[in-house]
Design a protein around this motif. Structure first.
Motif, PDB file in Angstrom:
ATOM      1  N   ARG A  38       0.836  -1.208   0.000  1.00 52.75           N
ATOM      2  CA  ARG A  38       0.000   0.000   0.000  1.00 52.75           C
ATOM      3  C   ARG A  38       0.871   1.259   0.000  1.00 52.75           C
ATOM      4  O   ARG A  38       0.578   2.226  -0.709  1.00 52.75           O
ATOM      5  CB  ARG A  38      -0.941  -0.002   1.211  1.00 52.75           C
ATOM      6  CG  ARG A  38      -2.114  -0.976   1.093  1.00 52.75           C
ATOM      7  CD  ARG A  38      -3.173  -0.676   2.141  1.00 52.75           C
ATOM      8  NE  ARG A  38      -2.652  -0.843   3.499  1.00 52.75           N
ATOM      9  CZ  ARG A  38      -2.678  -1.986   4.176  1.00 52.75           C
ATOM     10  NH1 ARG A  38      -3.189  -3.073   3.615  1.00 52.75           N
ATOM     11  NH2 ARG A  38      -2.198  -2.055   5.406  1.00 52.75           N
ATOM     12  N   ASP A  39       1.931   1.236   0.826  1.00 53.61           N
ATOM     13  CA  ASP A  39       2.833   2.390   0.876  1.00 53.61           C
ATOM     14  C   ASP A  39       3.467   2.648  -0.487  1.00 53.61           C
ATOM     15  O   ASP A  39       3.530   3.794  -0.960  1.00 53.61           O
ATOM     16  CB  ASP A  39       3.934   2.161   1.914  1.00 53.61           C
ATOM     17  CG  ASP A  39       3.421   2.226   3.339  1.00 53.61           C
ATOM     18  OD1 ASP A  39       2.324   2.782   3.548  1.00 53.61           O
ATOM     19  OD2 ASP A  39       4.122   1.723   4.240  1.00 53.61           O
ATOM     20  N   ASP A  41       2.343   1.777  -3.399  1.00 58.56           N
ATOM     21  CA  ASP A  41       1.320   2.242  -4.337  1.00 58.56           C
ATOM     22  C   ASP A  41       1.042   3.737  -4.140  1.00 58.56           C
ATOM     23  O   ASP A  41       0.928   4.501  -5.111  1.00 58.56           O
ATOM     24  CB  ASP A  41       0.023   1.447  -4.157  1.00 58.56           C
ATOM     25  CG  ASP A  41       0.135   0.011  -4.667  1.00 58.56           C
ATOM     26  OD1 ASP A  41       1.066  -0.256  -5.460  1.00 58.56           O
ATOM     27  OD2 ASP A  41      -0.692  -0.829  -4.257  1.00 58.56           O
ATOM     28  N   GLN A  42       0.928   4.166  -2.880  1.00 59.36           N
ATOM     29  CA  GLN A  42       0.627   5.571  -2.601  1.00 59.36           C
ATOM     30  C   GLN A  42       1.797   6.482  -2.959  1.00 59.36           C
ATOM     31  O   GLN A  42       1.604   7.574  -3.510  1.00 59.36           O
ATOM     32  CB  GLN A  42       0.244   5.720  -1.125  1.00 59.36           C
ATOM     33  CG  GLN A  42      -1.105   5.091  -0.810  1.00 59.36           C
ATOM     34  CD  GLN A  42      -1.361   4.975   0.681  1.00 59.36           C
ATOM     35  OE1 GLN A  42      -0.442   4.842   1.489  1.00 59.36           O
ATOM     36  NE2 GLN A  42      -2.632   5.015   1.059  1.00 59.36           N
ATOM     37  N   GLN A  45       1.846   6.822  -6.711  1.00 61.34           N
ATOM     38  CA  GLN A  45       0.818   7.741  -7.205  1.00 61.34           C
ATOM     39  C   GLN A  45       1.263   9.191  -7.082  1.00 61.34           C
ATOM     40  O   GLN A  45       0.870  10.046  -7.876  1.00 61.34           O
ATOM     41  CB  GLN A  45      -0.482   7.521  -6.430  1.00 61.34           C
ATOM     42  CG  GLN A  45      -1.188   6.212  -6.768  1.00 61.34           C
ATOM     43  CD  GLN A  45      -2.326   5.906  -5.810  1.00 61.34           C
ATOM     44  OE1 GLN A  45      -2.674   6.728  -4.960  1.00 61.34           O
ATOM     45  NE2 GLN A  45      -2.913   4.722  -5.929  1.00 61.34           N
ATOM     46  N   GLN A  46       2.095   9.483  -6.073  1.00 56.71           N
ATOM     47  CA  GLN A  46       2.610  10.837  -5.881  1.00 56.71           C
ATOM     48  C   GLN A  46       3.917  11.070  -6.635  1.00 56.71           C
ATOM     49  O   GLN A  46       4.550  12.116  -6.478  1.00 56.71           O
ATOM     50  CB  GLN A  46       2.821  11.098  -4.385  1.00 56.71           C
ATOM     51  CG  GLN A  46       1.530  11.047  -3.596  1.00 56.71           C
ATOM     52  CD  GLN A  46       1.759  11.287  -2.122  1.00 56.71           C
ATOM     53  OE1 GLN A  46       2.190  12.366  -1.726  1.00 56.71           O
ATOM     54  NE2 GLN A  46       1.494  10.290  -1.304  1.00 56.71           N
TER      55      GLN A  46
END
Length: 261
Positions: A38-39, A41-42, A45-46
């Motif tokens: 999850r980290d 992926d986030q 995205q940034q």
């Protein structure tokens, strides 16, 4: 470990090694692989990293992390440095402050001093800054006179850069400039990663009677892309107790006063 501290740790791992797998990151940070995915992926995205199959690789801009990711790094040291730097300020001064996590701690320490907020007999402090977050810190916590240099906002640091702010800085005189830096070296001087920030900081140096560099021990002896000023323009270095005796002696040998917080 909260999310931002974890993201900061992941970005540091990627800076060191260039790439890291989900399994390795989970083991080193003692969290689940699902959390790391999850980290990644986030952060992807940034555009802070590039996601790969089973892991991630560093982007070229990973050395210049957004300010919100830096707050967890050396936080205790930065609070002590901030308090020590704020102690150098006297009522009635005009003080220059640039952006960064360490100078934010300076601003908070200044706001806690009632002698700088009285407004009587010229005791009110004037702070000139090009950082929006620092202006906000002082506005909500104090009654100081706040002067904000204009310009274009850098999201990474909340600093305003460019010719609009330069025009203002050329018209003021500072008793002391309290500057956070990305690196300081006895040969290369003080420097920042971004040339726009370095240019604004150099103007503060040019307009200041005294220059105080505020840097935790990890910044000593390092280098960054754009120079702010040569070492002979620095009067005082405020750092933490992690600075080696050799590093301290090297700065003292060229006439810089060193304060260990």
């Amino acid at each position: 470990m909260d999310r931002y501290a974890r993201w900061n740790a992941l970005l540091e791992l990627l800076t060191e090694s260039g790439r890291v797998s989900v399994e390795d990151a989970a083991e080193r940070l003692n969290v689940s692989q699902a959390t790391i995915r999850r980290d990644f992926d986030q952060l992807g995205q940034q555009q802070m990293i590039t996601r790969t199959r089973g892991g991630a690789v560093a982007n070229g801009v990973s050395y210049d992390l957004p300010l919100r990711y830096k707050t967890a790094k050396h936080s205790a040291e930065k609070q002590r440095i901030g308090a020590a730097a704020a102690a150098l300020v006297e009522p009635g001064m005009v003080v220059g402050l640039n952006g960064g996590t360490t100078t934010t701690e300076v601003a908070r320490a200044l706001a806690m001093r009632p002698d700088l907020n009285s407004g009587a007999d010229g005791a009110q402090l004037t702070v000139v800054t090009n950082a929006l977050n620092i202006a906000n810190e002082l506005l909500v916590r104090s009654r100081m006179k706040i002067v904000v240099a204009g310009g274009v906002v850098r999201p990474q640091s909340f600093e305003l850069v460019g010719p609009l702010g330069s025009a203002l800085l050329r018209e003021v005189t500072l008793d002391v400039a309290l500057l956070g830096v990305n690196a300081i070296d006895v040969t290369l001087g003080a420097a920042a990663h971004h040339e726009g920030e370095a240019s604004m900081n150099a103007l503060m140096v040019a307009r200041a009677r005294r220059v105080v560099i505020i840097a935790d021990s990890s910044k000593l002896g390092g280098h960054a892309f754009a120079r702010i000023c040569p070492i002979d323009r620095v009067d005082t270095l405020v750092t933490d107790s992690g600075a080696s005796p050799e590093a301290i002696e090297s700065f003292q040998a060229v006439g810089v006063r060193v304060i260990n917080a």
